[in-house]
Design a protein around this motif. Structure first.
Motif, short mmCIF file in Angstrom:
data_model
loop_
_atom_site.label_atom_id
_atom_site.label_comp_id
_atom_site.label_asym_id
_atom_site.label_seq_id
_atom_site.Cartn_x
_atom_site.Cartn_y
_atom_site.Cartn_z
N MET A 7 0.80 -1.22 0.00
CA MET A 7 0.00 0.00 0.00
C MET A 7 0.84 1.28 0.00
N THR A 8 2.16 1.15 0.03
CA THR A 8 2.99 2.36 0.00
C THR A 8 2.89 3.03 -1.37
N ALA A 9 2.88 4.35 -1.34
CA ALA A 9 2.77 5.12 -2.59
C ALA A 9 4.16 5.35 -3.18
N TRP A 10 4.35 4.92 -4.41
CA TRP A 10 5.59 5.15 -5.13
C TRP A 10 5.41 6.33 -6.08
N PRO A 11 6.50 7.03 -6.43
CA PRO A 11 6.39 8.01 -7.53
C PRO A 11 5.86 7.30 -8.78
N ARG A 12 4.93 7.93 -9.46
CA ARG A 12 4.29 7.25 -10.59
C ARG A 12 5.29 6.87 -11.68
N GLN A 13 6.39 7.63 -11.74
CA GLN A 13 7.40 7.29 -12.74
C GLN A 13 8.09 5.96 -12.42
N TYR A 14 8.00 5.52 -11.16
CA TYR A 14 8.71 4.32 -10.73
C TYR A 14 7.78 3.11 -10.54
N LEU A 15 6.51 3.25 -10.90
CA LEU A 15 5.56 2.16 -10.65
C LEU A 15 5.94 0.84 -11.32
N PRO A 16 6.50 0.83 -12.53
CA PRO A 16 6.93 -0.45 -13.08
C PRO A 16 7.98 -1.14 -12.21
N GLY A 17 8.85 -0.36 -11.59
CA GLY A 17 9.83 -0.93 -10.68
C GLY A 17 9.18 -1.52 -9.45
N LYS A 18 8.13 -0.88 -8.95
CA LYS A 18 7.40 -1.41 -7.80
C LYS A 18 6.82 -2.78 -8.13
N GLN A 19 6.18 -2.88 -9.28
CA GLN A 19 5.57 -4.16 -9.66
C GLN A 19 6.60 -5.26 -9.81
N GLN A 20 7.74 -4.93 -10.43
CA GLN A 20 8.79 -5.93 -10.63
C GLN A 20 9.38 -6.38 -9.29
N LEU A 21 9.64 -5.42 -8.42
CA LEU A 21 10.22 -5.75 -7.11
C LEU A 21 9.28 -6.62 -6.31
N GLU A 22 8.00 -6.27 -6.29
CA GLU A 22 7.04 -7.07 -5.51
C GLU A 22 6.92 -8.47 -6.07
N ARG A 23 6.96 -8.62 -7.40
CA ARG A 23 6.91 -9.96 -8.00
C ARG A 23 8.15 -10.77 -7.63
N ASN A 24 9.31 -10.14 -7.71
CA ASN A 24 10.55 -10.84 -7.41
C ASN A 24 10.60 -11.31 -5.96
N LEU A 25 10.19 -10.43 -5.06
CA LEU A 25 10.23 -10.79 -3.65
C LEU A 25 9.20 -11.85 -3.30
N GLU A 26 8.05 -11.80 -3.94
CA GLU A 26 7.04 -12.84 -3.71
C GLU A 26 7.56 -14.19 -4.21
N ARG A 27 8.26 -14.18 -5.34
CA ARG A 27 8.84 -15.42 -5.85
C ARG A 27 9.89 -15.97 -4.88
N GLU A 28 10.69 -15.09 -4.32
CA GLU A 28 11.70 -15.52 -3.34
C GLU A 28 11.04 -16.15 -2.12
N ARG A 29 9.94 -15.55 -1.65
CA ARG A 29 9.25 -16.10 -0.49
C ARG A 29 8.70 -17.49 -0.79
N GLN A 30 8.15 -17.67 -1.99
CA GLN A 30 7.59 -18.96 -2.35
C GLN A 30 8.68 -20.02 -2.49
N LEU A 31 9.81 -19.64 -3.06
CA LEU A 31 10.92 -20.59 -3.20
C LEU A 31 11.47 -20.99 -1.84
N ALA A 32 11.59 -20.02 -0.95
CA ALA A 32 12.09 -20.31 0.39
C ALA A 32 11.16 -21.25 1.13
N ALA A 33 9.84 -21.02 0.98
CA ALA A 33 8.87 -21.89 1.66
C ALA A 33 8.90 -23.29 1.09
#
Length: 790
Positions: free
Chosen positions: A747-773
């Motif tokens: 829910m944190t607000a990112w600068p709109r210019q950086y929103l693609p980076g937000k989506q990529q980072l959240e996907r990458n970290l979610e993948r890491e969590r799933q692999l770790a589990a």
């Protein structure tokens, strides 16, 4: 090999059976002064992790212990008529007698010789009698062996502040229960847990002064037990409290916890090595249930080291090295826990949900995310409660979805509303030219303002040219400085929703030095300027310039410089102003007795030493807009004997609060090169905790806060209102946004210019969590659980 153990407690018995199992040919003798199965105390507690360690060390013993355990997952905190319950904690209780019976039986089964009712007066005679190659001293809290060879072991024994009594009751408790009671004399607390099918341990604890005020010192054992039964009558439901230490009379049943730590654990007495184990070597407060755990793990490690090494000397050296390090870590956590219970009154202004959360996380080993793993529903409910209150206190409408991590809740300070609790620490950049900030500061501060923090603090900005640390420090003492800062402040306000503050300071005796990368604290080769301090001093002995004592005229000029810089800070548009009274700089030098040797009205008592810094602050507060916040950075601990202590910090904070400070920024050290700080994650957070909850003023925690988990725990527990994060922000300007993604908070607000980076980072970290589990193996707790099931 012939081994003799002095003391038949858990440490000596467990080591003996482990060694006999590994080396059946060894002769191992345990000598105990009590009769078989005599013991005092009621139940002991292990975590599931400890059980996993026992399973790995000796499965038959572990199986018997597991079958005798009473297991529970829940903790209940009873406070001011409310009960807060959380689960997933995974503890087991067993009667101390039952545990000793199991260990004694296992020793006999393996061929360990048990000798009872024998008081060892001389370890050398005992060693000679059994022709021993090794003596184990596991003779408890009051170890004679530790005392005999104190010059080698160098023990530190500290009697702590509370009195406690170890009782039992026939009432069975489903959860590990902590019950807090206020009396006319002060606060009492009970630590309660069931350890068999019919009995619970009931430890009652209170500060020494409260114990005396209640008259318990003069009561007989019977009278004291009746008094305690009356105090906790509604919790006991008619069940009695019982003592199994009838040999103790009157007040002697109430003891003060002795904190024991030894520098060395092995002594060579000229005949045979003598090795400490268990309570003879160390203690850990019962509030984290680790005394017996440590004893058993001592035994495991010593047996392992002796199996791994061919020679005795390197085996013992390795044991001492490994265990001493591990025990230091646990004793640190135990000290945090112990001090929390010694100072319950400090936290009684908290509401019950926050009081309970503070208690659960008191040792700093159990973090916010650890709690979530244990009981996600409890943490989600607490986060909703905390967020709802935060929005209400900030005067903001609460969002429909209150699933908000504590570090992302708003905070109102005067008229400024911060969007979250993260501050970018003021960090010296040494990149100004003649005090003028430029493009470097624009990029440095601007990037971090876009990185998610609520407040970005500019580095210490000097109030005059001779107040600078280095020639490269920024200033606010000419119109050019104000214009340069205005350009940066306006840019941050235009491009981000972060607030920006400035820290004003005077270097004092630490001025006229090189930039950090050219030799920190080293004086300039040329172009030096005169230095002033509270008293004459040389920061680096034989190296630094010598500062002279500030005269009354100096002090009037310095005060005027701070006021002029304050007016300039308002002209530059800053939202927040901080006064630097820490780290040995000029105003700090007045506060610390290490650097203030004055005999006038600005020296002597703490109140006098604070007089000039308070005078400066008051003048600044009068010049700073009333609707804008001001904070003060203090050194809450000098880490030098005779210097500022955390007790002093509370009083310093009270004085600044009374003068109008909104927040106390609690740092420490850097006042004297003789300092011996104790570092570690969040190592300065306890200072912010004490100041906030004793002085009654909002605080900012600083120092080795480098994960969202740290910040969430600090804020949620009420240890501080804000967390200042420094070096992690140097490595990653978007630290706040990154940590939000790391914990799955989207829910944190990112600068709109950086929103693609937000989506990529959240996907990458979610993948890491799933692999770790998916790749995780069985934990020690799961191993123990599966064994118990089988």
């Amino acid at each position: 090999m012939n081994i003799v153990c002095i003391g038949g407690g858990p440490a000596g018995l467990y080591f003996s059976l482990l060694m006999k199992k590994r080396f059946p040919a060894h002769r191992i003798v345990v000598v105990e002064r009590n009769r078989p199965y005599d013991t005092f105390g009621w139940g002991v507690v292990f975590s599931d992790q400890t059980l996993g360690n026992l399973v790995a060390a000796d499965e038959p013993t572990a199986r018997q212990i597991l079958q005798a355990f009473n297991h529970w997952d829940d903790i209940e905190v009873c406070f001011k008529g409310e009960v807060v319950r959380s689960g997933g904690h995974g503890f087991c209780g067993i009667g101390r007698k039952r545990l000793l019976n199991i260990l004694q039986g296992r020793c006999e089964e393996l061929g360990v010789e048990l000798v009872f009712e024998t008081d060892v007066a001389d370890d050398r005679e005992l060693a000679a009698h059994y022709d021993a190659d090794l003596v184990i001293a596991s003779d408890g809290l009051n170890s004679r062996i530790r005392g005999r060879y104190a010059d080698t072991y160098r023990p530190q024994v500290e009697a702590r502040q509370c009195r406690f009594v170890w009782l039992g009751t026939t009432k069975k408790f489903e959860a590990f229960t902590f019950d807090f009671r206020e009396t006319e004399h002060g606060w009492f607390q009970a630590h309660i847990y069931q350890f068999d099918g019919a009995t619970s341990t009931f430890i009652i604890e209170t500060p020494e002064e409260v114990w005396r005020a209640a008259g318990l010192e003069a009561m007989s054992q019977e009278e004291a037990i009746r008094w305690c039964e009356d105090l906790f009558a509604d919790r006991l439901d008619g069940h009695p409290l019982m003592s199994n230490a009838s040999h103790l009379r009157g007040s002697s049943m109430w003891i003060r916890f002795p904190r024991i730590a030894c520098e060395r654990w092995v002594h060579w007495n000229g005949v045979v090595p003598v090795v400490l184990m268990g309570d003879a070597a160390h203690t850990a407060h019962f509030s984290i249930g680790s005394g017996t755990k440590l004893a058993l793990e001592d035994a495991i490690e010593l047996a392992r080291c002796m199996a791994a090494e061919r020679e005795l000397a390197p085996a013992l050296a390795r044991y001492e090295e490994v265990r001493a390090l591990e025990v230091i870590k646990l004793q640190s956590a135990a000290r945090n826990s112990m001090e929390w219970f010694e100072n319950v009154r400090r936290y009684t202004a908290l509401e019950a949900p926050q009081f309970a959360y503070s208690m659960l996380t008191r040792s700093q080993r159990l973090s916010h995310e650890n709690l979530r793993l244990r009981d996600a529903d409890y943490v989600a409910g607490y986060e909703r409660w905390f967020a709802r209150r935060a929005f209400e206190q900030a005067g903001l409408p609460a969002p429909a979805d209150l699933k908000i991590a504590p570090m992302f809740t708003p905070l109102r300070v005067r008229d400024l509303v911060l969007k979250n609790r993260i501050v970018v620490s003021p960090m010296a950049q040494y990149s100004a030219v003649d005090g003028v900030v430029g493009d470097w500061h624009m990029v440095h501060l601007g990037a971090r303002a876009l990185g998610g923090a609520a407040l970005v603090m500019a580095e210490m900005t000097c109030v005059s040219a001779d107040a600078r640390i280095t020639p490269h420090c920024p200033g606010l003492y000419t119109p050019e400085h104000t214009h340069a800062w205005r350009r940066i402040v306006d840019s941050i306000h235009a491009l981000s929703d972060a607030a920006i503050g400035v820290q004003l300071g005077h270097a004092g005796a630490k001025g006229s030095t090189r930039a950090m990368w050219d030799g920190i604290d080293r004086p300039l080769d040329e172009g030096n300027w005169p230095l002033v301090s509270a008293s004459p001093q040389q920061y680096l002995a034989g190296v630094s310039q010598v500062a002279r004592a500030a005269t009354p005229d100096d002090m009037r000029c310095i005060e005027a410089d701070f006021v002029r810089a304050t007016v300039a800070a308002e002209g530059a548009g800053f939202d927040w102003l901080e006064l630097h009274c820490a780290h040995g700089y000029l105003l700090s030098s007045f506060i610390s007795p290490l650097t203030n040797l004055r005999t006038d009205e600005y020296g002597g008592s703490l109140e006098n030493r604070c007089r000039f810094p308070l005078r400066v602050f008051a003048a600044m507060r009068a010049a700073w807009p009333v609707h804008k916040p001001m904070s003060v950075r203090i050194s809450a601990h000098d880490w030098v004997e005779g210097g500022i202590t955390p007790d002093d910090a509370v009083q310093i904070a009270r004085l600044f609060r009374q003068a109008g400070a909104d927040v106390i920024d609690c740092s420490s050290g850097q006042v004297s090169k003789r300092e011996k700080p104790v570092f570690g994650r969040m190592f300065q957070a306890p200072f912010a905790d004490r100041v906030r909850n004793e002085a009654g003023v909002a605080t900012m925690a600083v120092g080795s806060i480098f994960e969202a988990d740290h910040a969430n725990g600090i804020v949620a527990a009420g240890r501080a209102d804000l967390c200042a994060v420094g070096r992690p922000h140097l490595a990653n300007p978007a630290w706040t946004l990154t940590e939000a993604a790391r914990i799955g908070y989207t829910m944190t607000a990112w600068p709109r210019q950086y929103l693609p980076g937000k989506q990529q980072l959240e996907r990458n970290l979610e993948r890491e969590r799933q692999l770790a589990a998916a790749g995780a193996g069985l934990t020690p707790q799961q191993v123990a659980a599966k064994l118990l099931e089988s």
